[in-house]
Motif scaffolding. Structure first.
Motif, PDB file in Angstrom:
ATOM      1  N   VAL A 322       0.860  -1.182   0.000  1.00 17.65           N
ATOM      2  CA  VAL A 322       0.000   0.000   0.000  1.00 17.65           C
ATOM      3  C   VAL A 322       0.893   1.229   0.000  1.00 17.65           C
ATOM      4  CG1 VAL A 322      -1.803   1.271   1.216  1.00 17.65           C
ATOM      5  CG2 VAL A 322      -1.764  -1.236   1.312  1.00 17.65           C
ATOM      6  N   VAL A 323       0.694   2.095  -0.971  1.00 21.43           N
ATOM      7  CA  VAL A 323       1.489   3.320  -1.073  1.00 21.43           C
ATOM      8  C   VAL A 323       0.807   4.417  -0.266  1.00 21.43           C
ATOM      9  CG1 VAL A 323       2.445   5.063  -2.623  1.00 21.43           C
ATOM     10  CG2 VAL A 323       2.362   2.655  -3.337  1.00 21.43           C
ATOM     11  N   ASN A 324       1.519   4.941   0.716  1.00 17.26           N
ATOM     12  CA  ASN A 324       1.011   6.012   1.584  1.00 17.26           C
ATOM     13  C   ASN A 324       1.705   7.324   1.204  1.00 17.26           C
ATOM     14  OD1 ASN A 324      -0.331   7.303   3.653  1.00 17.26           O
ATOM     15  ND2 ASN A 324       1.097   6.636   5.238  1.00 17.26           N
ATOM     16  N   ARG A 325       1.043   8.428   1.523  1.00 18.97           N
ATOM     17  CA  ARG A 325       1.555   9.783   1.244  1.00 18.97           C
ATOM     18  C   ARG A 325       1.818   9.981  -0.246  1.00 18.97           C
ATOM     19  NH1 ARG A 325       5.739   9.151   6.158  1.00 18.97           N
ATOM     20  NH2 ARG A 325       4.184   8.860   7.779  1.00 18.97           N
ATOM     21  N   HIS A 326       0.872   9.546  -1.018  1.00 17.97           N
ATOM     22  CA  HIS A 326       0.972   9.655  -2.474  1.00 17.97           C
ATOM     23  C   HIS A 326       0.519  11.033  -2.926  1.00 17.97           C
ATOM     24  CE1 HIS A 326      -0.301   9.011  -6.679  1.00 17.97           C
ATOM     25  NE2 HIS A 326       0.642   8.085  -6.703  1.00 17.97           N
ATOM     26  N   THR A 327       1.191  11.586  -3.915  1.00 14.54           N
ATOM     27  CA  THR A 327       0.776  12.854  -4.514  1.00 14.54           C
ATOM     28  C   THR A 327       0.690  12.676  -6.023  1.00 14.54           C
ATOM     29  OG1 THR A 327       3.022  13.701  -4.833  1.00 14.54           O
ATOM     30  CG2 THR A 327       1.986  14.134  -2.690  1.00 14.54           C
ATOM     31  N   ARG A 328       0.049  13.631  -6.658  1.00 14.93           N
ATOM     32  CA  ARG A 328      -0.143  13.562  -8.104  1.00 14.93           C
ATOM     33  C   ARG A 328       1.198  13.535  -8.837  1.00 14.93           C
ATOM     34  NH1 ARG A 328      -4.456  14.582 -11.151  1.00 14.93           N
ATOM     35  NH2 ARG A 328      -5.559  15.401  -9.335  1.00 14.93           N
ATOM     36  N   HIS A 329       2.188  14.189  -8.254  1.00  9.69           N
ATOM     37  CA  HIS A 329       3.472  14.316  -8.944  1.00  9.69           C
ATOM     38  C   HIS A 329       4.510  13.319  -8.432  1.00  9.69           C
ATOM     39  CE1 HIS A 329       1.810  17.915 -10.719  1.00  9.69           C
ATOM     40  NE2 HIS A 329       1.553  18.405  -9.521  1.00  9.69           N
ATOM     41  N   THR A 330       4.085  12.353  -7.644  1.00 12.83           N
ATOM     42  CA  THR A 330       5.016  11.342  -7.160  1.00 12.83           C
ATOM     43  C   THR A 330       5.554  10.522  -8.325  1.00 12.83           C
ATOM     44  OG1 THR A 330       3.876  11.162  -5.042  1.00 12.83           O
ATOM     45  CG2 THR A 330       5.259   9.311  -5.683  1.00 12.83           C
ATOM     46  N   GLU A 331       6.873  10.380  -8.392  1.00 12.08           N
ATOM     47  CA  GLU A 331       7.460   9.626  -9.498  1.00 12.08           C
ATOM     48  C   GLU A 331       7.345   8.121  -9.286  1.00 12.08           C
ATOM     49  OE1 GLU A 331      11.394  10.811 -10.400  1.00 12.08           O
ATOM     50  OE2 GLU A 331      10.811  12.793 -11.134  1.00 12.08           O
ATOM     51  N   ILE A 332       7.421   7.673  -8.035  1.00 15.36           N
ATOM     52  CA  ILE A 332       7.314   6.239  -7.750  1.00 15.36           C
ATOM     53  C   ILE A 332       5.843   5.883  -7.613  1.00 15.36           C
ATOM     54  CG2 ILE A 332       7.863   4.420  -6.094  1.00 15.36           C
ATOM     55  CD1 ILE A 332      10.446   5.885  -5.487  1.00 15.36           C
ATOM     56  N   GLN A 333       5.359   5.052  -8.517  1.00 21.32           N
ATOM     57  CA  GLN A 333       3.955   4.691  -8.595  1.00 21.32           C
ATOM     58  C   GLN A 333       3.770   3.218  -8.227  1.00 21.32           C
ATOM     59  OE1 GLN A 333       1.662   6.912  -9.131  1.00 21.32           O
ATOM     60  NE2 GLN A 333       2.993   8.624  -9.712  1.00 21.32           N
ATOM     61  N   PRO A 334       2.528   2.795  -7.925  1.00 26.47           N
ATOM     62  CA  PRO A 334       2.284   1.393  -7.563  1.00 26.47           C
ATOM     63  C   PRO A 334       2.807   0.378  -8.569  1.00 26.47           C
ATOM     64  CG  PRO A 334       0.372   2.721  -7.039  1.00 26.47           C
ATOM     65  CD  PRO A 334       1.323   3.630  -7.753  1.00 26.47           C
ATOM     66  N   ALA A 335       2.758   0.708  -9.859  1.00 25.59           N
ATOM     67  CA  ALA A 335       3.256  -0.237 -10.863  1.00 25.59           C
ATOM     68  C   ALA A 335       4.736  -0.521 -10.663  1.00 25.59           C
ATOM     69  CB  ALA A 335       3.005   0.313 -12.270  1.00 25.59           C
ATOM     70  N   LEU A 336       5.501   0.495 -10.315  1.00 30.25           N
ATOM     71  CA  LEU A 336       6.927   0.311 -10.065  1.00 30.25           C
ATOM     72  C   LEU A 336       7.149  -0.492  -8.784  1.00 30.25           C
ATOM     73  CD1 LEU A 336       9.883   0.850 -10.674  1.00 30.25           C
ATOM     74  CD2 LEU A 336       9.660   3.059  -9.511  1.00 30.25           C
ATOM     75  N   VAL A 337       6.335  -0.229  -7.749  1.00 33.15           N
ATOM     76  CA  VAL A 337       6.442  -0.973  -6.496  1.00 33.15           C
ATOM     77  C   VAL A 337       6.180  -2.455  -6.740  1.00 33.15           C
ATOM     78  CG1 VAL A 337       5.451  -1.283  -4.203  1.00 33.15           C
ATOM     79  CG2 VAL A 337       5.833   1.020  -5.082  1.00 33.15           C
ATOM     80  N   GLU A 338       5.142  -2.760  -7.518  1.00 32.91           N
ATOM     81  CA  GLU A 338       4.847  -4.158  -7.852  1.00 32.91           C
ATOM     82  C   GLU A 338       6.031  -4.831  -8.530  1.00 32.91           C
ATOM     83  OE1 GLU A 338       1.354  -4.354 -10.260  1.00 32.91           O
ATOM     84  OE2 GLU A 338       0.020  -4.566  -8.517  1.00 32.91           O
ATOM     85  N   ARG A 339       6.618  -4.126  -9.500  1.00 34.62           N
ATOM     86  CA  ARG A 339       7.700  -4.726 -10.273  1.00 34.62           C
ATOM     87  C   ARG A 339       8.938  -4.945  -9.420  1.00 34.62           C
ATOM     88  NH1 ARG A 339       8.863  -2.688 -16.252  1.00 34.62           N
ATOM     89  NH2 ARG A 339       6.711  -3.427 -16.290  1.00 34.62           N
ATOM     90  N   VAL A 340       9.251  -4.006  -8.549  1.00 33.01           N
ATOM     91  CA  VAL A 340      10.475  -4.106  -7.750  1.00 33.01           C
ATOM     92  C   VAL A 340      10.337  -5.145  -6.652  1.00 33.01           C
ATOM     93  CG1 VAL A 340      11.965  -2.850  -6.141  1.00 33.01           C
ATOM     94  CG2 VAL A 340      11.224  -1.755  -8.257  1.00 33.01           C
ATOM     95  N   THR A 341       9.187  -5.188  -6.001  1.00 31.66           N
ATOM     96  CA  THR A 341       9.022  -6.065  -4.835  1.00 31.66           C
ATOM     97  C   THR A 341       8.439  -7.424  -5.167  1.00 31.66           C
ATOM     98  OG1 THR A 341       6.797  -5.177  -4.365  1.00 31.66           O
ATOM     99  CG2 THR A 341       8.686  -4.053  -3.345  1.00 31.66           C
ATOM    100  N   GLY A 342       7.793  -7.561  -6.324  1.00 26.61           N
ATOM    101  CA  GLY A 342       7.143  -8.825  -6.664  1.00 26.61           C
ATOM    102  C   GLY A 342       5.822  -9.045  -5.954  1.00 26.61           C
ATOM    103  N   THR A 343       5.270  -7.996  -5.360  1.00 27.91           N
ATOM    104  CA  THR A 343       4.007  -8.081  -4.630  1.00 27.91           C
ATOM    105  C   THR A 343       2.863  -7.573  -5.505  1.00 27.91           C
ATOM    106  OG1 THR A 343       4.249  -5.844  -3.721  1.00 27.91           O
ATOM    107  CG2 THR A 343       5.246  -7.656  -2.478  1.00 27.91           C
ATOM    108  N   ARG A 344       1.664  -7.574  -4.919  1.00 29.52           N
ATOM    109  CA  ARG A 344       0.520  -6.933  -5.557  1.00 29.52           C
ATOM    110  C   ARG A 344       0.287  -5.591  -4.876  1.00 29.52           C
ATOM    111  NH1 ARG A 344      -4.598 -10.045  -4.931  1.00 29.52           N
ATOM    112  NH2 ARG A 344      -3.722 -10.545  -2.903  1.00 29.52           N
ATOM    113  N   ALA A 345       0.182  -4.534  -5.642  1.00 29.77           N
ATOM    114  CA  ALA A 345      -0.086  -3.213  -5.073  1.00 29.77           C
ATOM    115  C   ALA A 345      -1.584  -2.995  -4.963  1.00 29.77           C
ATOM    116  CB  ALA A 345       0.544  -2.120  -5.925  1.00 29.77           C
ATOM    117  N   ALA A 346      -1.994  -2.428  -3.855  1.00 26.51           N
ATOM    118  CA  ALA A 346      -3.411  -2.107  -3.683  1.00 26.51           C
ATOM    119  C   ALA A 346      -3.831  -1.040  -4.685  1.00 26.51           C
ATOM    120  CB  ALA A 346      -3.666  -1.618  -2.263  1.00 26.51           C
ATOM    121  N   ARG A 347      -5.058  -1.161  -5.171  1.00 30.10           N
ATOM    122  CA  ARG A 347      -5.568  -0.140  -6.097  1.00 30.10           C
ATOM    123  C   ARG A 347      -5.690   1.211  -5.401  1.00 30.10           C
ATOM    124  NH1 ARG A 347      -9.269  -4.184  -6.683  1.00 30.10           N
ATOM    125  NH2 ARG A 347     -10.891  -2.884  -5.746  1.00 30.10           N
ATOM    126  N   THR A 348      -6.036   1.169  -4.132  1.00 25.23           N
ATOM    127  CA  THR A 348      -6.218   2.405  -3.377  1.00 25.23           C
ATOM    128  C   THR A 348      -4.871   2.920  -2.899  1.00 25.23           C
ATOM    129  OG1 THR A 348      -8.347   1.599  -2.583  1.00 25.23           O
ATOM    130  CG2 THR A 348      -7.382   3.458  -1.416  1.00 25.23           C
TER     131      THR A 348
END
Length: 420
Positions: A322-348
Motif C-alpha cells: 500500500v502506497v502512503n503519502r501519495h501525490t499527483r506528482h510522485t514519481e514512484i507509482q504502484p506499478a513500479l512498487v509491484e515490479r520491484v518487490t514482486g508483490t501486488r499493489a493495492a488499487r487504493t
C-alpha cells in the motif's frame, strides 16, 4: 464411504512412502501431499470455503513438516477445522508425545516409518470420528462451520514512520462501522503506540496471555480493552521488555483465539520482524505492507518481502503493498512498487495530507479523524478493497498516473539498493 486423505510431508521420499501406504487402505482417496504447514492450511481453507463436506476426512502431519512445529500445526488444524481428524506421524511414540498430541487435538499417533498394520486402523478410526462430527454439525449447508471464522489482517511497515498504525486503526474502524465485531491488536511488542493513538490507559496487555495454554473466551475478554468507540483492543505491554514473553507459540494461540471470536482481527505488526509478528503475518488472510513513495522506503519494502520469503513467512505474491503519502506528482507509482518487490499493489493509494492527521494524532483521537478528509476516505476504501468493510459511497482511487509504466532511471535507482 470414501475416505479422503491429505498429508503434509516435507521430505519427498517420505511423501512417496506415505502416499503409497495410504493408497493401499481400502476405500481411501489420497490427495497430492503438501510440503509445508502454510500449504496445508491454505489448502484446507480453500476447501472449507465451499463447505465442510469438501474437507478431507483425515489429515496426516509428518513430524518433519515446517516451518510451523508439528504439534502447533496439529492444534491449528484441529481448532480451525474441527470436522477433520488429524493424525501425527512421529518417530517418537513415547507417552509424553502421545499426551501432547492428544492435548493438541490429534486423533492418533503413528510411528515412523509407518506400517500398513498401524496406519489402516488409525485412518479408519479418525475418519469415523470426522464423519460423526459432521453429522452432529448437520453436514453440508450454509450453517455448517467450515473452520476459520474471522478474517485476520496484518499491517506492517516497510520501515518506521510509514503509517502502519494509522492504517490499522482506520481499517478496524471501517470494519466495525460495517457491523462486524473487530479486535485491534498491537503486535509491535516493544515500541507499539496503539494506546497513544487512541488515548487509552490500560493495565492488561498481550503479555498477560503469553503463559496461558488454553485461551478461553473469558480469559481473552479479561485481557482486552473495550474502547468507547466499540473496538476491542489487545495492546502491547507498557514495558517493552515484557514483550519477550510473547513467544511464537503464544502468538499463534492468541491469533487463533481472536480469529475464533471476532469477525475481523486487525494486527499492527510495526516495522520490525519479531517472532510474534512473523507468526501473525504467516497466519493472516491479508498481509499489508505499507511504504511511502520514495527510494529508501521501496528498498526497505523489497528487503522485507525477501526476508519473509527466505524465512517462509509469506510469499511475495501473497503480500499486498500500500502506497502512503501519495501525490499527483510522485514519481514512484504502484506499478513500479509491484515490479520491484514482486508483490501486488493495492488499487487504493493514501494521499499525503498530514494536516488532516496532526490534530487527532496529537490528541490521541484517531477515531475522530474527519470523515470528509482524503485520508479517511482512502483508508476506508482500502478496507472495502480487502473485503473487511462495505464499499464507501465515494471510494478513493489512485491518480490517473498511478499505474503508469516506470521510467528506466527510476528502476535503476531503486534496484541499486535491492541486493539483500
Amino acid at each position: 464411504m470414501t475416505i479422503r486423505l491429505l498429508a503434509a510431508v516435507a521430505d519427498p521420499d517420505a511423501a512417496r512412502t506415505t502416499t503409497t501406504l495410504l493408497g493401499q487402505v481400502p476405500g481411501t482417496e489420497p490427495a497430492t501431499t503438501v510440503a509445508d504447514s502454510a500449504a496445508l492450511l491454505d489448502t484446507l481453507a480453500a476447501l472449507a470455503a465451499s463447505g465442510v463436506d469438501d474437507l478431507p476426512e483425515v489429515v496426516l502431519v509428518h513430524e518433519g513438516v515446517g516451518p510451523m512445529p508439528p504439534l502447533d500445526l496439529v492444534r491449528e488444524v484441529a481448532l480451525r477445522f474441527p470436522a477433520v481428524g488429524v493424525i501425527l506421524l512421529s518417530a517418537d511414540q513415547g507417552p509424553a508425545l502421545y499426551s501432547a498430541a492428544m492435548d493438541a487435538g490429534a486423533r492418533g499417533l503413528i510411528g515412523l516409518p509407518p506400517s500398513y498394520e498401524e496406519l489402516a486402523p488409525r485412518v479408519r478410526s479418525a475418519a469415523a470420528w470426522a464423519c460423526g462430527v459432521r453429522r452432529h454439525l448437520g453436514g453440508s449447508g450454509a450453517d455448517a462451520p467450515g473452520g476459520r471464522t474471522g478474517t485476520v489482517v496484518t499491517v506492517s511497515g516497510a520501515k518506521g514512520g510509514v503509517g502502519a498504525t494509522v492504517t490499522a486503526v482506520q481499517l478496524a474502524l471501517a470494519a466495525q462501522a460495517s457491523g462486524r465485531s473487530v479486535a485491534l491488536v498491537d503486535m509491535d511488542l516493544q515500541t507499539g503506540d496503539l494506546a497513544s493513538y487512541l488515548d487509552v490507559r490500560f493495565r492488561r496487555s498481550i503479555a498477560d496471555l503469553a503463559e496461558i495454554t488454553d485461551i478461553s473466551s473469558r480469559v481473552l475478554a479479561d485481557a482486552m480493552f473495550s474502547h468507547p468507540g466499540g473496538l476491542s483492543l489487545l495492546l502491547a505491554p507498557a514495558e517493552g521488555e515484557q514483550g519477550e514473553a510473547v513467544t511464537d507459540r503464544a502468538a499463534r494461540q492468541i491469533v487463533t483465539a481472536l480469529r475464533a471470536r471476532y469477525d475481523v482481527v486487525v494486527i499492527d505488526c510495526g516495522s520490525r520482524l519479531e517472532g510474534a509478528s512473523a507468526v501473525a503475518v504467516e497466519l493472516a488472510d491479508v498481509a499489508l505492507l505499507l511504504l511511502t513513495p520514495d527510494v529508501v522506503a521501496v528498498r526497505a519494502a523489497k528487503r522485507t518481502v525477501r526476508l519473509w520469503d527466505r524465512l517462509r513467512v509469506r510469499k511475495p505474491q501473497d503480500v499486498r503493498t500500500v502506497v502512503n503519502r501519495h501525490t499527483r506528482h510522485t514519481e514512484i507509482q504502484p506499478a513500479l512498487v509491484e515490479r520491484v518487490t514482486g508483490t501486488r499493489a493495492a488499487r487504493t493509494v493514501v494521499p499525503a495530507a498530514f494536516k488532516e492527521l496532526q490534530a487527532v494524532v496529537d490528541s490521541g483521537r484517531m477515531d475522530e479523524l474527519d470523515q470528509r478528509g482524503a485520508i479517511r476516505k482512502a483508508l476506508w476504501s482500502l478496507a472495502a478493497e480487502i473485503g473487511v468493510a462495505g464499499a464507501p459511497a465515494t471510494p478513493a482511487r489512485a491518480d490517473r498516473t498511478a499505474h503508469r509504466l516506470p521510467r528506466r532511471s527510476e528502476r535503476r535507482a531503486i534496484g541499486a539498493g535491492g541486493g539483500s
